[in-house]
Design an enzyme around this catalytic site. Structure first.
Site, PDB file in Angstrom:
ATOM      1  N   GLY A  12       0.797  -1.329   0.077  1.00 12.84           N
ATOM      2  CA  GLY A  12      -0.125   0.038  -0.085  1.00 12.84           C
ATOM      3  C   GLY A  12       0.569   1.167   0.014  1.00 12.84           C
ATOM      4  O   GLY A  12       0.314   2.396   0.271  1.00 12.84           O
ATOM      5  N   HIS A  19       1.861   0.842 -13.300  1.00 15.73           N
ATOM      6  CA  HIS A  19       2.628  -0.573 -13.439  1.00 15.73           C
ATOM      7  C   HIS A  19       3.978  -0.128 -13.675  1.00 15.73           C
ATOM      8  O   HIS A  19       4.485   0.778 -13.889  1.00 15.73           O
ATOM      9  CB  HIS A  19       2.394  -0.760 -15.313  1.00 15.73           C
TER      10      HIS A  19
HETATM   11  C1  GRF Z   1       4.120  -1.172  -7.553  1.00 14.18           C
HETATM   12  O1  GRF Z   1       5.254  -1.171  -7.921  1.00 14.18           O
HETATM   13  C2  GRF Z   1       3.043  -1.051  -8.503  1.00 14.18           C
HETATM   14  O2  GRF Z   1       3.660  -0.321  -9.752  1.00 14.18           O
HETATM   15  C3  GRF Z   1       2.594  -2.088  -8.924  1.00 14.18           C
HETATM   16  O3  GRF Z   1       2.578  -2.720  -7.646  1.00 14.18           O
HETATM   17  C4  GRF Z   1       3.290  -2.349  -6.743  1.00 14.18           C
HETATM   18  C5  GRF Z   1       2.456  -1.936  -5.659  1.00 14.18           C
HETATM   19  O4  GRF Z   1       3.303  -1.411  -4.484  1.00 14.18           O
HETATM   20  N1  GRF Z   1       1.276  -2.095  -9.445  1.00 14.18           N
HETATM   21  P1  GRF Z   1       2.615  -0.947  -3.118  1.00 14.18           P
HETATM   22  O5  GRF Z   1       1.518  -1.802  -2.685  1.00 14.18           O
HETATM   23  O6  GRF Z   1       1.810   0.407  -3.773  1.00 14.18           O
HETATM   24  O7  GRF Z   1       3.578  -0.489  -2.190  1.00 14.18           O
END
Ligand code: GRF
Length: 204
Positions: free
Chosen positions: A18, A116
């Protein structure tokens, strides 16, 4: 006098850490997204997602529909019914690790946004930073895009280059990339929330 609330209602969907959700919430509270939107829920498909604890510390509403142990169709129906009734203006995916059903995509067409950790033209799916690191790339690109029925194939809103040429470990690559994500995602959301024409978002 009629008061029209222009703030958009956003629902943030997570599955884990998160950190992007936290960055967005910080910006909604005190940063570039202030007065543009309200976070009406932080949703998770995992009850033990660490991001839920962060959301609760912000006193945000949270909602869990556990996906584990359910048939995909059962989970998809529960999620569709929940989001349909919630009726957010935008659904923001922030490390949400499930593929949304076509029902949800159609219901919220052009209103579901994902970040992404790679250029979606080059790498779709999981492990975007591993892919960049293992391929010894000097630069990678974080991509913010609308979600369609495909797998990371929706219309690109904007991409941001990340220089990883001096990163020695995967952890360094991830840290470098996430630091970019945390600012860039909110910049893209701000653009979307302040323009009627999403084609302008390419210029972010
Ligand atoms: C991030 O690297 C985002 O780009 C991908 O999943 C990861 C999530 O990280 N879709 P977080 O849960 O926001 O720390």
């Amino acid at each position: 006098m009629i008061f029209i609330n222009m703030k958009k209602k956003i629902a943030i969907l997570i599955s884990g850490r998160g950190s992007n959700m936290k960055a967005i919430v910080d910006n909604v509270k005190n940063g570039m997204l202030k007065d543009l939107c309200d976070v009406i829920v932080v949703f998770s498909n995992k009850k033990d997602a660490p991001g839920l604890v962060i959301a609760e510390s912000f006193r945000l509403d949270t909602k869990v529909i556990e996906s584990k142990g359910k048939k995909r169709s059962t989970y998809n129906k529960l999620l569709f019914d929940y989001l349909d009734e919630l009726n957010p203006d935008y659904i923001i995916l922030a490390g949400y690790m499930k593929i949304l059903s076509s029902d949800v995509v159609q219901r919220f067409r052009n209103r579901i946004i994902n970040i992404h950790p790679a250029d979606t033209a080059l790498h779709q799916g999981l492990h975007g930073y591993e892919w960049a690191f293992e391929n010894k790339m000097e630069k990678t690109k974080v991509t913010v895009h609308f979600v369609n029925e495909g797998f990371d194939t929706g219309q690109v809103i904007a991409k941001k280059e990340v220089d990883i040429s001096d990163c020695k470990t995967l952890e360094e690559v991830e840290q470098r990339g996430l630091a970019v994500e945390h600012v860039f995602y909110s910049e893209c959301l701000k653009k979307i929330l302040t323009t009627e024409h999403t084609e302008n978002c390419r210029n972010i």
